[in-house]
Scaffold this motif. Sequence first.
Motif, mmCIF file in Angstrom:
data_model
loop_
_atom_site.group_PDB
_atom_site.id
_atom_site.type_symbol
_atom_site.label_atom_id
_atom_site.label_comp_id
_atom_site.label_asym_id
_atom_site.label_seq_id
_atom_site.Cartn_x
_atom_site.Cartn_y
_atom_site.Cartn_z
ATOM 1 N N ASP A 190 -43.531 -8.630 -2.246
ATOM 2 C CA ASP A 190 -42.241 -8.728 -2.945
ATOM 3 C C ASP A 190 -42.425 -9.390 -4.319
ATOM 4 O O ASP A 190 -43.118 -10.405 -4.434
ATOM 5 C CB ASP A 190 -41.275 -9.554 -2.088
ATOM 6 C CG ASP A 190 -39.855 -9.483 -2.630
ATOM 7 O OD1 ASP A 190 -39.044 -8.747 -2.034
ATOM 8 O OD2 ASP A 190 -39.577 -10.152 -3.649
ATOM 9 N N ASP A 230 -39.463 -3.326 -10.605
ATOM 10 C CA ASP A 230 -39.398 -4.286 -9.509
ATOM 11 C C ASP A 230 -39.439 -5.715 -10.025
ATOM 12 O O ASP A 230 -38.769 -6.601 -9.500
ATOM 13 C CB ASP A 230 -40.570 -4.066 -8.551
ATOM 14 C CG ASP A 230 -40.397 -2.791 -7.749
ATOM 15 O OD1 ASP A 230 -39.431 -2.054 -8.040
ATOM 16 O OD2 ASP A 230 -41.223 -2.539 -6.858
ATOM 17 N N ILE A 255 -35.066 -4.257 -3.315
ATOM 18 C CA ILE A 255 -36.260 -4.894 -2.769
ATOM 19 C C ILE A 255 -35.848 -5.779 -1.613
ATOM 20 O O ILE A 255 -34.734 -6.316 -1.598
ATOM 21 C CB ILE A 255 -37.005 -5.729 -3.838
ATOM 22 C CG1 ILE A 255 -36.020 -6.605 -4.626
ATOM 23 C CG2 ILE A 255 -37.798 -4.847 -4.776
ATOM 24 C CD1 ILE A 255 -36.690 -7.522 -5.631
ATOM 25 N N MET A 288 -37.300 -8.724 1.364
ATOM 26 C CA MET A 288 -38.368 -9.595 1.859
ATOM 27 C C MET A 288 -38.735 -9.187 3.283
ATOM 28 O O MET A 288 -37.869 -9.055 4.147
ATOM 29 C CB MET A 288 -37.892 -11.051 1.849
ATOM 30 C CG MET A 288 -37.662 -11.642 0.478
ATOM 31 S SD MET A 288 -39.162 -12.140 -0.355
ATOM 32 C CE MET A 288 -39.535 -13.690 0.480
ATOM 33 N N ASP A 295 -44.059 -11.011 3.389
ATOM 34 C CA ASP A 295 -43.619 -11.725 2.191
ATOM 35 C C ASP A 295 -43.327 -13.188 2.509
ATOM 36 O O ASP A 295 -43.674 -14.079 1.739
ATOM 37 C CB ASP A 295 -42.372 -11.055 1.604
ATOM 38 C CG ASP A 295 -42.666 -9.638 1.151
ATOM 39 O OD1 ASP A 295 -43.652 -9.453 0.428
ATOM 40 O OD2 ASP A 295 -41.923 -8.715 1.549
#
Lengths: 252, 262
Positions: A17, A120, A217, A219, A223
């Motif tokens: 991430d 990202d 995105i 987690m 991550d």
Amino acid sequence: MMYTLYIERDSLLNRLDPRVKTIGSLFGIIALILFNSPILLSLLFLLIVLTLVILGKITIGEIFNVLKPLIPISIVAMIIWPFILKPWYFGLFIGFGYGIRLLSVALLTLGLIMTTPQRDLILGFIKMGMPYEIGLTLTIALRYIPTLYMLAQTIMDAQKSRGLELERGNFIQRAKNTVPILIPLIVASIKTAHELSIALESRAFGASKRRTFLHNIKMEVKDYIALGITFALFFLAVYARYFLGVGYIKLF
Amino acid sequence: MIEVRDLWHIYEGKKEALRGVSLTFGNEIIALVGPNGSGKTTLAKHLNGLLKPTKGEVIVDGMDTRKHSVAELARVVGYVFQNPEHMFFEENVFREVAFGPKNLGLSEEEIEERVKWALREVNLEGYEDRSPYSLSGGEKQRLAIACILAMRPKYLILDEPTTGLDEKNAESIKKIIRKLYREGHGILLITHEMDLVLELAERAVLLYQGKKVFDGDVKEFFELDLRKYDLDRPRLLTISEEIGLGFFRSVKEFVKALEMRT
Ligand SMILES: Nc1ncnc2c1ncn2[C@@H]1O[C@H](COP(=O)(O)OP(=O)(O)O)[C@@H](O)[C@H]1O
Ligand SMILES: [Mg+2]
């Protein structure tokens, strides 16, 4: 012509991430500032390189390529110290640490960019609290760099065809020579920006305070694990520095 | 005479944009046609030295383009870029047109005389004090031509000179091109508008994937199967063939023939 440093590669770092990577880089930079022992800084540099090579599948050659432009500056940072500290070899030793520290900070930042798509990265910033408008502005600005570069090339060709010689004359003359390039470039940029703002407004940009994201995105377990390791390492560094007194040489 | 001999151009990043093109031309109107990415702009940029050959050579009136700067070649080969706004930077039309002659190092009187002459050639007399950016699309295109003309080149390269213009403005550009040709200029017309080729050019050169695939009379050119090269056949030709009238350069000629027949 390379417009982005991002390297598309299937590696653990790529898949991590962007928020974790950003926090990791930040902690890394702080840790680098905590210490000044050239030996420890060299070890940290090695750690960053190994992380990028093993977890990011970035080759030593690629690392060298992005660091190459910074080598002269880090050498300057290094050779200043023998003039400040006596004896000179001690100064050189400390200076070496400073040079390595500079390269390490750069490599951390570049490593983040090399393993994270721009989109990202900015999305990560937004999720961490950066205002959406600034994120969008940043994205658009980056998106238009290649376009502007091409435009500048075209304008230069057009003016050279009218007999403009960019490399002719002294410093002042050369500065003047850029006017026929800059004005059309600025006019075209303003036009593009204006059109873009109309396009944005006609799609009701800013109408709703709470936005959703088409590309999101999230987690995942890996991550959180990575984030945990990052924090652990960071606290270890702080502990080593302030409670054990490791890695810091008193200079004055 | 401009001579292009076995010209290859490979861009950084290894893109082969031209693969062995040869071409000779003098005082004539040539249409350089081909689909997007076929290498037209790349070829044209070699003629005034903006690009240098990767292999092969370009000789302009005896000058090897590798041995002369763009500024030197600009006296002989004028290149009018597609978008006029990419060259305007002066506060008024007079100064804009004077920029080229100034770069050639001419005297004040000579510059003034050339500016006046160039503006007359493109029917922009009286516009001297206007801002270039305040002109209409057609006027801008004409001003762009004047800026290059003022350097008095023997050859003129025009990149898509009528694209985006309405019928009336396109017509006036065509008139100017014909006049310049009659006055002795060699003209290379880069275009994908087949009507323009039909109306103006005597000779057509067709590029396809960096190679010259046709070079000859316009009439023969339109006998090719143009769809193979992503180009359209002019509607005028399709119609006149349909009713068995043959080859015409313009609607005017066609109408005349039509009236004769009835
Ligand atoms: N500056 C450049 N760098 C790399 N490749 C280019 C560059 N300019 C053009 N090309 C490539 O060369 C080929 C020919 O381009 P161009 O001469 O512009 O074609 P055309 O004018 O016929 O559309 C295209 O494939 C294009 O992508
Ligand atoms: Mg082109």
